[in-house]
Design an enzyme around this catalytic site. Structure first.
Site, PDB file in Angstrom:
ATOM      1  CB  CYS A 293     -25.839 -39.845 138.602  1.00  8.31           C
ATOM      2  SG  CYS A 293     -24.507 -40.516 139.701  1.00  8.31           S
TER       3      CYS A 293
ATOM      4  CE1 TYR B 168     -18.750 -39.772 124.548  1.00  6.44           C
ATOM      5  CE2 TYR B 168     -18.391 -39.207 127.013  1.00  6.44           C
ATOM      6  CZ  TYR B 168     -18.507 -40.243 125.810  1.00  6.44           C
ATOM      7  OH  TYR B 168     -18.323 -41.474 126.112  1.00  6.44           O
TER       8      TYR B 168
ATOM      9  CG  ASN C 166     -26.292 -36.347 137.168  1.00 11.63           C
ATOM     10  OD1 ASN C 166     -26.447 -35.552 136.373  1.00 11.63           O
ATOM     11  ND2 ASN C 166     -25.052 -36.542 137.426  1.00 11.63           N
ATOM     12  N   GLY C 167     -24.276 -35.199 140.121  1.00 13.94           N
ATOM     13  CA  GLY C 167     -23.210 -34.180 140.405  1.00 13.94           C
ATOM     14  C   GLY C 167     -22.273 -34.597 141.480  1.00 13.94           C
TER      15      GLY C 167
ATOM     16  N   GLY D 244     -25.023 -43.854 133.218  1.00 10.97           N
ATOM     17  CA  GLY D 244     -24.270 -44.869 134.417  1.00 10.97           C
ATOM     18  C   GLY D 244     -24.634 -46.116 134.320  1.00 10.97           C
TER      19      GLY D 244
END
Ligand code: SF4
Length: 472
Positions: A14, A254, A114-115, A40
């Site tokens: 996300c 990354y 997000n998470g 995402g």
């Protein structure tokens, strides 16, 4: 057919974005989501607030497919929150698309997360036993239920209370009719930055979203901090006791864009240093350095700079594949990889190649790329990976391959070398990785996917994986 995941990369789930106090808040969020698209690509949503009402639009697909001019126009008001998400489920995907909106005893709320919460199922079951009805399969909804359940009249207090009950990773933007909250879990797993655009306050997962809209980066929302923006300005308070920092090191390896500042550190600096340290630790008797584009580029630049070998773009990425393709009936070997990457024969022919990539998950893509490079005439292929072997899955907001799918979990480096058919294979050490992100003591980052040492209790992790796979 749908374009498959390469199978050799973790997938971020996300990106979040919020703008408070700007007449074109939703349009700025829309632009920000463009910049966060890499976090995402399966669904996105924007909710705006103005004149006491919320307006929202969510859809499946990428940002430009979902938000056209007629869709964006009605999203008026000076506040807006947006979300871009990766998911694996079919039917439930749109249902789980964020921001989630509820009208509860604390008022209208829109939440983007997000998470991943590692105790979400446990809490959900408890709440369901007490009569709560869940609308989604997302762990994020648990937070909204906990807020509604709180007896506190103040939303800030109710949110703090809710967050003290959840465990795991969360960078959240929560919008009411006239306020915006940004919070980050006490360990700070996932990034969340704060910026300004004139008088407006802006929050985003990565600073590349600020650059696109001309906002000024002011720093991070700190782990365990709640930032609250409204017409009166910005206030920042701690909502939890300090915990050991455990920022996701993979953001630097990354996930994040190299043009972002993440956890207060420019990502491109870390990536190039990863390559430099890799060249020092694992030199190769070779002629050229070739990156696996795009994610291996910065590390390859570092490797080439340190080793003195020239950097050559021996693999070209096709950026215009789209989301689906039709495969010819007569099978073409390594078709899905060839569709994305094409070797440049003139560069590779007769060369001893150092191939630099940022990670190997299953090894299948690396094997195909090595084969392609050999078929293009390379005499030798020395694979260098700019992080340590990935041996454990992630439970903190990343599409988690299971341990079974991680080639390094069950195989030695020599076995992996044989599988990918490289002349040599070397990974960066854990010490090198920590040094590259400016944390030589290893006290600020989570590196559980390389060590298997998780910063949270591993309670119910197996149980949670099912939910984690369905959330964003
Ligand atoms: Fe990041 Fe790996 Fe930790 Fe997940 S387990 S938060 S991917 S370092």
């Amino acid at each position: 057919m749908p374009l498959p995941n390469s199978g050799d990369k973790f997938r971020e789930e996300c990106g979040v974005m919020g703008v408070c106090g700007h007449p074109e808040a939703a349009k700025l969020v829309y632009l920000g989501l463009y910049a966060l698209q890499h976090r995402g690509q399966e669904s996105a949503g924007i909710v705006s607030s103005g004149d006491g009402a919320f307006r929202s639009h969510k859809g499946m697909g990428q940002v430009p497919e979902i938000f056209t001019e007629p869709v964006l126009e009605p999203l008026s008001g000076p506040l807006a929150v947006g979300h871009t998400r990766y998911s694996t489920a079919g039917d439930t995907s749109l249902l789980n698309a964020q921001p989630l909106v509820v009208d509860c005893n604390k008022g209208l709320l829109a939440l983007a997360h997000n998470g991943n919460l590692v105790n979400a199922l446990e809490i959900r079951r408890r709440l369901e036993q007490r009569g709560s009805i869940f609308q989604t399969t997302s762990d994020t909804e648990v937070i909204l239920h906990l807020i509604a359940e709180s007896r506190s009249r103040s939303l800030a207090e109710a949110l703090s209370e809710a967050l003290r009950q959840v465990e795991g990773a969360y960078s959240i933007v929560l919008m009411t009719r006239d306020r915006m909250f940004a919070v980050r879990d006490p360990r700070g797993f996932r990034p969340l930055s704060l910026g300004r655009l004139g008088d407006a306050v802006v929050f985003a997962s990565e600073t590349c979203a600020f650059d696109l809209i001309g906002a000024r980066y002011e720093g991070e929302v700190e782990p365990g901090e709640m930032a609250v923006a409204d017409a009166g300005g910005l206030t920042r308070v701690a909502f939890s006791e300090p915990a050991e920092r455990r920022q996701c090191i993979f953001e630097h390896v990354y996930f994040s864009r190299p043009d972002s500042v993440v956890f207060g550190r420019p990502v491109h600096l870390s990536r190039e240093k990863l390559g430099r340290l890799l060249a020092r630790e694992a030199p190769a008797d070779a002629d050229i350095v070739v990156p696996v584009p795009d994610s291996g580029l910065a590390a390859a630049l570092g490797y080439a700079g340190e080793s003195g070998l020239s950097l050559k773009f021996g693999l070209i990425r096709n950026h215009y594949i789209g989301r689906t393709f039709i495969e010819p009936q007569q099978a073409i070997r390594d078709f899905s990889v060839r569709l994305k990457l094409n070797p440049v024969r003139d560069i590779l022919d007769g060369q001893r190649v150092v191939l630099v990539d940022d990670s190997i998950v299953r090894g299948t893509t690396s094997r195909k790329i090595v084969r392609m490079i050999r078929e293009a005439g390379a005499r030798q292929v020395h694979l260098r990976v700019s992080c340590p072997p990935t041996i454990s899955p992630c439970f903190y907001g990343v599409d988690p391959p299971t341990e079974r799918e991680l080639i390094a979990a069950k195989h030695t480096i020599e076995q992996i070398r044989q599988f990918v058919n490289a002349d040599s294979l070397a990974y960066l050490s854990l010490e090198g990785l920590r040094e590259a992100v400016g944390d030589p003591e290893g006290t600020r980052y989570c590196d559980a996917c390389y060590t298997g040492k998780y910063p949270t209790e591993p309670v119910n992790l197996e149980l949670e994986t099912g939910l984690a796979r369905r959330r964003g």
